[in-house]
Design a protein around this motif. Structure first.
Motif, PDB file in Angstrom:
ATOM      1  N   SER A   1       0.819  -1.220   0.000  1.00 33.16           N
ATOM      2  CA  SER A   1       0.000   0.000   0.000  1.00 33.16           C
ATOM      3  C   SER A   1       0.849   1.264   0.000  1.00 33.16           C
ATOM      4  O   SER A   1       0.302   2.368   0.024  1.00 33.16           O
ATOM      5  N   GLY A   2       2.170   1.120   0.033  1.00 35.22           N
ATOM      6  CA  GLY A   2       3.032   2.276  -0.080  1.00 35.22           C
ATOM      7  C   GLY A   2       3.883   2.596   1.129  1.00 35.22           C
ATOM      8  O   GLY A   2       4.697   3.527   1.084  1.00 35.22           O
ATOM      9  N   VAL A   3       3.734   1.851   2.227  1.00 30.69           N
ATOM     10  CA  VAL A   3       4.570   2.098   3.402  1.00 30.69           C
ATOM     11  C   VAL A   3       6.004   1.702   3.070  1.00 30.69           C
ATOM     12  O   VAL A   3       6.245   0.613   2.540  1.00 30.69           O
ATOM     13  N   ARG A   4       6.956   2.586   3.372  1.00 32.99           N
ATOM     14  CA  ARG A   4       8.347   2.305   3.041  1.00 32.99           C
ATOM     15  C   ARG A   4       9.258   2.221   4.257  1.00 32.99           C
ATOM     16  O   ARG A   4      10.419   1.869   4.140  1.00 32.99           O
ATOM     17  N   ARG A   5       8.766   2.580   5.407  1.00 34.64           N
ATOM     18  CA  ARG A   5       9.559   2.452   6.641  1.00 34.64           C
ATOM     19  C   ARG A   5       8.704   1.713   7.653  1.00 34.64           C
ATOM     20  O   ARG A   5       7.627   2.178   8.033  1.00 34.64           O
ATOM     21  N   LEU A   6       9.189   0.567   8.084  1.00 35.64           N
ATOM     22  CA  LEU A   6       8.359  -0.356   8.855  1.00 35.64           C
ATOM     23  C   LEU A   6       9.151  -0.925  10.025  1.00 35.64           C
ATOM     24  O   LEU A   6      10.253  -1.451   9.845  1.00 35.64           O
TER      25      LEU A   6
END
Length: 368
Positions: free
Chosen positions: A10-15
């Protein structure tokens, strides 16, 4: 990992991923997240230990320079019959749902600078608080407390949107069926319901997107109208039906006595011999010693209650399941039935049986 994968797609790039134990080196799930372009921070902490959770939240914020959303999905499965649970065992089930609320409330509360508060806090609860279960008292209690915290935070958090989702079953979540394998066919019923009405990973995550987009507060996520869910689980968890499904095993079809921590001791009286044979029939074991613990022999609460019903018929008087669970050997149980070791046993026996009769009458009335 299913949720993490959905967030990255969905576009999250830092997790930041937090778990009680670190994944092994080269974990395929983590590798897929990184291959999809995400920077992944692995944190090892127990959400049920407030200081560990506080430290993990702080580390994530420091590592990434901010913390925009938190999803609390930690939990431990229920432990079974409350009568046999110790406070410490129940506390382990409560901890990840209850003790985590302190650090999370601090994180979104007025004591934290607005620049450090997340925009979104999602709490994973369980629909078991609405439709119940067998042996899930501690788990239901844990989620009930989480629901209350979530409702309070949704109304008081100064700048964070707080959403609590009481999930129905997920298809991948098989712990409930595994625990119920010996419970008179209940495991098969639960598994069939989960296969038909449980959430597939991606479909459940898409629904979460819709719930989060819709605002804040408490939401129950199930794939049937609630009335139909309640009817389905009431039928599955019908105690009388489950007890009837637990049948005696003929002598020639029973398994040999397993290796136990107790040596075999033959019955010494006619009463012990009768009880040992009946225990063997319901446990499926051809030789039960008078000092063999019921639960060591593979007994469970449903088998015990079915056995007690048979004993009631044999003796022609009421017998409380509590007496079996408090006297879990043939010798102790037979003595308790005779009143040899506890002057209050007969009173407890009669009281419990009366409650069972009231329960059966109430269920019959509700069905009508």
């Amino acid at each position: 990992m299913a949720l993490a994968g959905h967030l990255v797609r969905s576009g999250v790039r830092r997790l930041a991923l937090l778990a009680r134990t670190a994944p092994p080196d080269g974990d395929e799930g983590v590798a897929r997240l990184k291959a999809a372009g995400a920077e992944v921070l692995l944190l090892t902490a127990d959400a049920g230990m407030p200081d560990q959770l506080r430290a993990a939240l702080k580390r994530a914020r420091e590592h990434f320079g901010g913390l925009h959303g938190v999803i609390h999905a930690a939990g431990l499965p229920a432990g079974g019959l409350l009568l046999r649970r110790t406070p410490a065992e129940t506390a382990r089930v409560l901890a990840p749902k209850v003790h985590a609320m302190g650090p999370l409330a601090e994180l979104v509360g007025p004591g934290t600078p607005e620049s450090e508060r997340p925009e979104l806090l999602v709490l994973y609860s369980s629909a078991v608080t609405a439709f119940g279960g067998i042996g899930e008292g501690d788990y239901c209690a844990a989620n009930t407390v989480l629901d209350a915290y979530g409702q309070a935070l949704a109304g008081t958090a100064p700048s964070t949107r707080v959403v609590t989702v009481a999930w129905g079953p997920w298809r991948h979540d098989v712990w409930q069926s595994e625990r119920l394998k010996t419970a008179g066919g209940l495991a098969d019923k639960v598994a069939a319901y989960r296969d038909r009405y449980g959430f597939a990973d991606e479909a459940g995550c898409v629904l979460l997107d819709r719930i989060v987009a819709g605002g804040h507060g408490c939401v129950m996520a199930v794939r049937q109208p609630l009335r139909e869910v309640l009817d389905a689980w009431t039928n599955m968890l019908d105690l009388d039906g489950l007890l009837q499904s637990a049948t005696a095993t003929p002598q020639g079809e029973r398994f040999p006595r397993p290796g136990l921590r107790t040596d075999y001791t033959a019955p010494r009286t006619e009463a012990e011999a009768r009880m040992a044979d009946l225990w063997g029939a319901y446990l499926g074991i051809d030789r039960v010693g008078v000092h063999d613990p019921f639960f060591d022999l593979g007994g469970n609460s449903l088998t015990g209650m079915a056995m007690v019903l048979a004993i009631e018929k044999d003796l022609g008087r009421p017998v409380a399941p509590a007496v079996l669970f408090e006297h879990p050997t043939v010798a102790a149980f037979a003595a308790a039935l005779d009143g040899d070791d506890d002057p209050g046993a007969q009173e407890a026996l009669a009281g419990s049986s009366a409650r069972g009769q009231r329960r059966r009458r109430a269920r019959s009335s509700n069905r009508t």
